[in-house]
Design an enzyme around this catalytic site. Structure first.
Site, PDB file in Angstrom:
ATOM      1  N   ARG A  15       0.801  -1.229   0.000  1.00  0.00           N
ATOM      2  CA  ARG A  15       0.000   0.000   0.000  1.00  0.00           C
ATOM      3  C   ARG A  15       0.837   1.284   0.000  1.00  0.00           C
ATOM      4  O   ARG A  15       0.317   2.381  -0.154  1.00  0.00           O
ATOM      5  CB  ARG A  15      -0.972  -0.002   1.188  1.00  0.00           C
ATOM      6  CG  ARG A  15      -2.223  -0.836   0.893  1.00  0.00           C
ATOM      7  CD  ARG A  15      -3.118  -0.927   2.103  1.00  0.00           C
ATOM      8  NE  ARG A  15      -2.597  -1.868   3.084  1.00  0.00           N
ATOM      9  CZ  ARG A  15      -3.037  -1.959   4.339  1.00  0.00           C
ATOM     10  NH1 ARG A  15      -3.976  -1.142   4.773  1.00  0.00           N
ATOM     11  NH2 ARG A  15      -2.527  -2.855   5.165  1.00  0.00           N
ATOM     12  N   GLY A 100       9.233  -3.411  12.256  1.00  0.00           N
ATOM     13  CA  GLY A 100       9.947  -2.365  11.518  1.00  0.00           C
ATOM     14  C   GLY A 100       9.037  -1.263  11.022  1.00  0.00           C
ATOM     15  O   GLY A 100       9.500  -0.165  10.695  1.00  0.00           O
ATOM     16  N   ASP A 101       7.726  -1.523  10.981  1.00  0.00           N
ATOM     17  CA  ASP A 101       6.798  -0.504  10.506  1.00  0.00           C
ATOM     18  C   ASP A 101       5.999   0.107  11.660  1.00  0.00           C
ATOM     19  O   ASP A 101       4.961   0.720  11.445  1.00  0.00           O
ATOM     20  CB  ASP A 101       5.861  -1.067   9.422  1.00  0.00           C
ATOM     21  CG  ASP A 101       5.044  -2.257   9.908  1.00  0.00           C
ATOM     22  OD1 ASP A 101       5.230  -2.698  11.069  1.00  0.00           O
ATOM     23  OD2 ASP A 101       4.203  -2.759   9.125  1.00  0.00           O
ATOM     24  N   GLY A 136      -5.890  -7.640  16.464  1.00  0.00           N
ATOM     25  CA  GLY A 136      -6.173  -8.789  17.301  1.00  0.00           C
ATOM     26  C   GLY A 136      -6.736  -8.286  18.634  1.00  0.00           C
ATOM     27  O   GLY A 136      -6.266  -7.302  19.184  1.00  0.00           O
ATOM     28  N   ASN A 166      -4.156  -6.142  20.704  1.00  0.00           N
ATOM     29  CA  ASN A 166      -2.764  -6.585  20.687  1.00  0.00           C
ATOM     30  C   ASN A 166      -1.974  -5.600  19.836  1.00  0.00           C
ATOM     31  O   ASN A 166      -2.255  -5.430  18.653  1.00  0.00           O
ATOM     32  CB  ASN A 166      -2.708  -7.987  20.069  1.00  0.00           C
ATOM     33  CG  ASN A 166      -1.284  -8.446  19.782  1.00  0.00           C
ATOM     34  OD1 ASN A 166      -0.341  -8.044  20.467  1.00  0.00           O
ATOM     35  ND2 ASN A 166      -1.130  -9.288  18.762  1.00  0.00           N
ATOM     36  N   ALA A 420      37.952  49.607  -5.749  1.00  0.00           N
ATOM     37  CA  ALA A 420      36.750  48.986  -6.321  1.00  0.00           C
ATOM     38  C   ALA A 420      37.003  48.606  -7.774  1.00  0.00           C
ATOM     39  O   ALA A 420      37.723  49.283  -8.496  1.00  0.00           O
ATOM     40  CB  ALA A 420      35.582  49.953  -6.228  1.00  0.00           C
TER      41      ALA A 420
HETATM   42  C1  UD1 Z   1      -0.665  -8.271  13.805  1.00  0.00           C
HETATM   43  C2  UD1 Z   1      -1.213  -9.160  14.887  1.00  0.00           C
HETATM   44  C3  UD1 Z   1      -2.455  -8.514  15.513  1.00  0.00           C
HETATM   45  C4  UD1 Z   1      -2.120  -7.144  16.016  1.00  0.00           C
HETATM   46  C5  UD1 Z   1      -1.495  -6.305  14.909  1.00  0.00           C
HETATM   47  C6  UD1 Z   1      -0.995  -4.992  15.437  1.00  0.00           C
HETATM   48  C7  UD1 Z   1      -0.696 -11.373  14.097  1.00  0.00           C
HETATM   49  C8  UD1 Z   1      -1.198 -12.610  13.472  1.00  0.00           C
HETATM   50  N1  UD1 Z   1      -1.587 -10.436  14.304  1.00  0.00           N
HETATM   51  O1  UD1 Z   1      -1.650  -8.225  12.783  1.00  0.00           O
HETATM   52  O2  UD1 Z   1      -2.913  -9.302  16.588  1.00  0.00           O
HETATM   53  O3  UD1 Z   1      -3.281  -6.523  16.512  1.00  0.00           O
HETATM   54  O4  UD1 Z   1      -0.362  -6.990  14.345  1.00  0.00           O
HETATM   55  O5  UD1 Z   1      -0.606  -4.192  14.371  1.00  0.00           O
HETATM   56  O6  UD1 Z   1       0.465 -11.299  14.427  1.00  0.00           O
HETATM   57  N2  UD1 Z   1       5.649  -9.876   9.045  1.00  0.00           N
HETATM   58  C9  UD1 Z   1       6.775 -10.541   8.655  1.00  0.00           C
HETATM   59  N3  UD1 Z   1       6.669 -11.815   8.210  1.00  0.00           N
HETATM   60  C10 UD1 Z   1       5.479 -12.463   8.138  1.00  0.00           C
HETATM   61  C11 UD1 Z   1       4.330 -11.774   8.550  1.00  0.00           C
HETATM   62  C12 UD1 Z   1       4.431 -10.479   9.012  1.00  0.00           C
HETATM   63  O7  UD1 Z   1       7.876 -10.002   8.697  1.00  0.00           O
HETATM   64  O8  UD1 Z   1       5.475 -13.620   7.719  1.00  0.00           O
HETATM   65  C13 UD1 Z   1       5.742  -8.499   9.523  1.00  0.00           C
HETATM   66  C14 UD1 Z   1       5.006  -7.565   8.577  1.00  0.00           C
HETATM   67  O9  UD1 Z   1       5.904  -7.016   7.631  1.00  0.00           O
HETATM   68  C15 UD1 Z   1       4.460  -6.510   9.502  1.00  0.00           C
HETATM   69  C16 UD1 Z   1       4.292  -7.225  10.839  1.00  0.00           C
HETATM   70  O10 UD1 Z   1       5.084  -8.397  10.755  1.00  0.00           O
HETATM   71  O11 UD1 Z   1       5.379  -5.487   9.683  1.00  0.00           O
HETATM   72  C17 UD1 Z   1       2.864  -7.511  11.180  1.00  0.00           C
HETATM   73  O12 UD1 Z   1       2.328  -8.409  10.248  1.00  0.00           O
HETATM   74  P1  UD1 Z   1       0.875  -8.291   9.680  1.00  0.00           P
HETATM   75  O13 UD1 Z   1       0.637  -9.465   8.818  1.00  0.00           O
HETATM   76  O14 UD1 Z   1       0.663  -6.953   9.113  1.00  0.00           O
HETATM   77  O15 UD1 Z   1       0.002  -8.462  10.986  1.00  0.00           O
HETATM   78  P2  UD1 Z   1      -1.342  -7.707  11.307  1.00  0.00           P
HETATM   79  O16 UD1 Z   1      -2.405  -8.247  10.415  1.00  0.00           O
HETATM   80  O17 UD1 Z   1      -1.117  -6.264  11.341  1.00  0.00           O
HETATM   81 CA    CA Z   2      -0.146  -4.748  10.145  1.00  0.00          CA
END
Ligand code: UD1
Ligand code: CA
Length: 454
Positions: A15, A100-101, A136, A166, A420
């Site tokens: 995005r 990281g984000d 979550g 969470n 000058a």
């Molecule tokens: C996650 C949590 C959720 C919480 C939310 C807060 C899980 C399953 N859910 O959801 O409970 O409320 O964060 O923002 O954890 N990433 C990886 N590798 C992966 C998956 C994710 O590096 O295989 C990194 C993503 O780049 C991201 C972060 O982990 O920065 C969170 O992953 P994302 O899939 O966005 O989780 P959420 O759906 O936000």
């Molecule tokens: Ca997320």
């Protein structure tokens, strides 16, 4: 207990609509991921492991060799991401899991997380939001004990009504991760391996779960698009502006000063609107900075006034100087106290002694200038022959008349005076007058040209 930090940074961030990995997008000029790494620095002696995936090479190049990188080939979920690091964690450590984000997490909050964990307890950072959509949810017992986390997409209508969420940030003993992570499945709405599933495992293993909160909500805010990036930039800038005010600076408008680096201010500093302060900037007491100034890596001593639209980079400015408006100080500009650099003057790699003045429309490059010297309007140091640079040296109490060109290498000794419009190509001895221009002739009876009749 030793501390391992795991930062998840493998996601694509589609995005953002960018060729750059999301975590390298900057807040206050610094990649988000670097903000997170920096927040862990003052925890002392922690090992930082970064889970990389999309744009791994760019991420590694940006963050450098101080971190340990683990590649996650496919992004199968947050538990899968942490599983990749499991072999690298030191036995018996506390593992702090960050994102990281989620760039503005504070060291104090991380400290509180670490303090909430020992051999037989873990911590999850939670927050209460008006709108918990997408997060979550923290499911608690009637007694208020944390029981589990249920993802939005897996939640029942009653669970969706919970507004404690969470944040994703957890701290877990390594020995628990070792037991739990391999047992997490992906039988859920997203067919992902969910890290939050560790909560239910902790409950069944009688590992106590602590759930501290951050001091401010922006600490746990994630960035998925450029609007959210801009929102956090503003939060960050608001904090910087507050800090400057606490330290004694008056800001004409706290929303219109941008700090992108390490900025220190003395008491009774005034900063007008649209100042951009970058890198290492040290501003002394009673300094006034006019509107629209860009100041990068500079030291500005007490009592100096910088007028509007000045651009200053890698420069040292003494006490009680007057700079600008529209001055440009380039790298290596070093100005003595009480000196003046006026409008449309460029100074590069040059020392200006105490009390010396370059007030208008001049270029002073590769020069050493003594004290109380006055350089007239439109003076140019010709420091470059197309291949090499040469130095201009001036003593004390020199006077350079307007529109002079000083062809370097050249020296003007103490008290030297340049008429000058001169082109100076030879050394000027002390107290001499140098006249380097054609003598004026007046031609009497001169006839003006007239137009031919067609
Ligand atoms: C996650 C949590 C959720 C919480 C939310 C807060 C899980 C399953 N859910 O959801 O409970 O409320 O964060 O923002 O954890 N990433 C990886 N590798 C992966 C998956 C994710 O590096 O295989 C990194 C993503 O780049 C991201 C972060 O982990 O920065 C969170 O992953 P994302 O899939 O966005 O989780 P959420 O759906 O936000
Ligand atoms: Ca997320």
């Amino acid at each position: 207990m030793k501390i391992d930090v795991v930062i998840l940074a493998a996601g694509q961030g589609s995005r953002m609509r960018s060729n750059k990995p999301k975590v390298l997008h900057a807040i206050s000029g610094k990649p988000m991921l670097q903000h997170v790494v920096d927040a862990t620095k003052s925890l002392g002696g922690v090992a930082v492991h970064i889970v990389v995936g999309h744009g791994a090479d760019q991420v590694k190049a940006s963050l450098g060799d101080n971190c340990h990188y683990i590649e996650q080939q496919e992004q199968l979920g947050t538990a899968h991401a942490v599983l990749q690091v499991l072999p690298s964690l030191s036995a018996g450590s506390k593992t702090l899991i960050l994102y990281g984000d989620v760039p503005l997490i504070k060291t104090e909050t991380l400290q509180a997380m670490l303090e909430a964990v020992d051999d037989s307890s873990m911590a999850v950072l939670t927050a209460t939001l008006d709108d918990a959509t997408g997060y979550g949810r923290i499911v608690r017992s009637e007694d208020g004990d944390v029981l589990s986390i249920v993802e939005h997409k897996d939640a029942s209508p009653e669970q969706l009504a919970i507004n404690e969420i969470n944040t994703g940030i957890m701290c877990i003993p390594q020995k628990c991760l070792e037991q739990w992570l391999p047992n997490i499945g992906n039988d859920n709405a997203q067919q992902e391996y969910y890290l939050p599933d560790v909560i239910a495992m902790a409950v069944s293993d009688s590992v106590a779960i602590n759930a501290p909160n951050p001091a401010s909500l922006f600490e746990i805010q994630g960035v998925n698009n450029r609007q959210q990036l801009a929102e956090l930039e503003r939060e960050f800038q608001r904090e910087q502006a507050n800090r400057l005010m606490v330290e004694g600076a008056t800001l004409a408008d706290p929303a219109r000063v941008d700090v992108r680096g390490d900025v220190k201010v003395g008491q009774d500093v005034f900063i007008d609107i649209n100042a951009v302060l970058q890198g290492e900037v040290e501003i002394g007491a009673n300094v006034s900075i006019g509107p629209n100034c860009v100041i990068t890596n500079a030291t500005i001593a007490d009592g100096t006034t910088i007028l509007a639209n000045s651009v200053i980079e890698d420069a040292v400015i003494g006490k009680n100087c007057n700079i600008g408006p529209f001055a440009r100080l380039r790298p290596g500009a070093n100005l003595g106290s009480g000196s003046k650099v006026g409008n449309f003057v460029e100074i590069k790699n040059a020392q200006l002694g105490d009390g010396s003045k370059v007030n208008h429309l001049s270029y002073v490059g590769d020069a050493e200038i003594g004290t109380d010297t006055n350089i007239g309007a439109g003076t140019i140091t010709c420091n470059y022959d197309g291949a090499n640079k040469f130095k201009t040296i001036m003593g004390d109490n020199v006077f350079v008349g307007s529109n002079s060109t000083l062809v370097a290498p050249v020296e003007i000794a103490d008290g030297g005076f340049v008429a000058a419009g001169s082109t100076v190509t030879q050394a000027v001895p002390a107290d001499n007058l140098a006249v380097g221009r054609g003598r004026q002739r007046n031609i009497a009876g001169w006839k003006k040209p007239v137009k031919k009749k067609s």
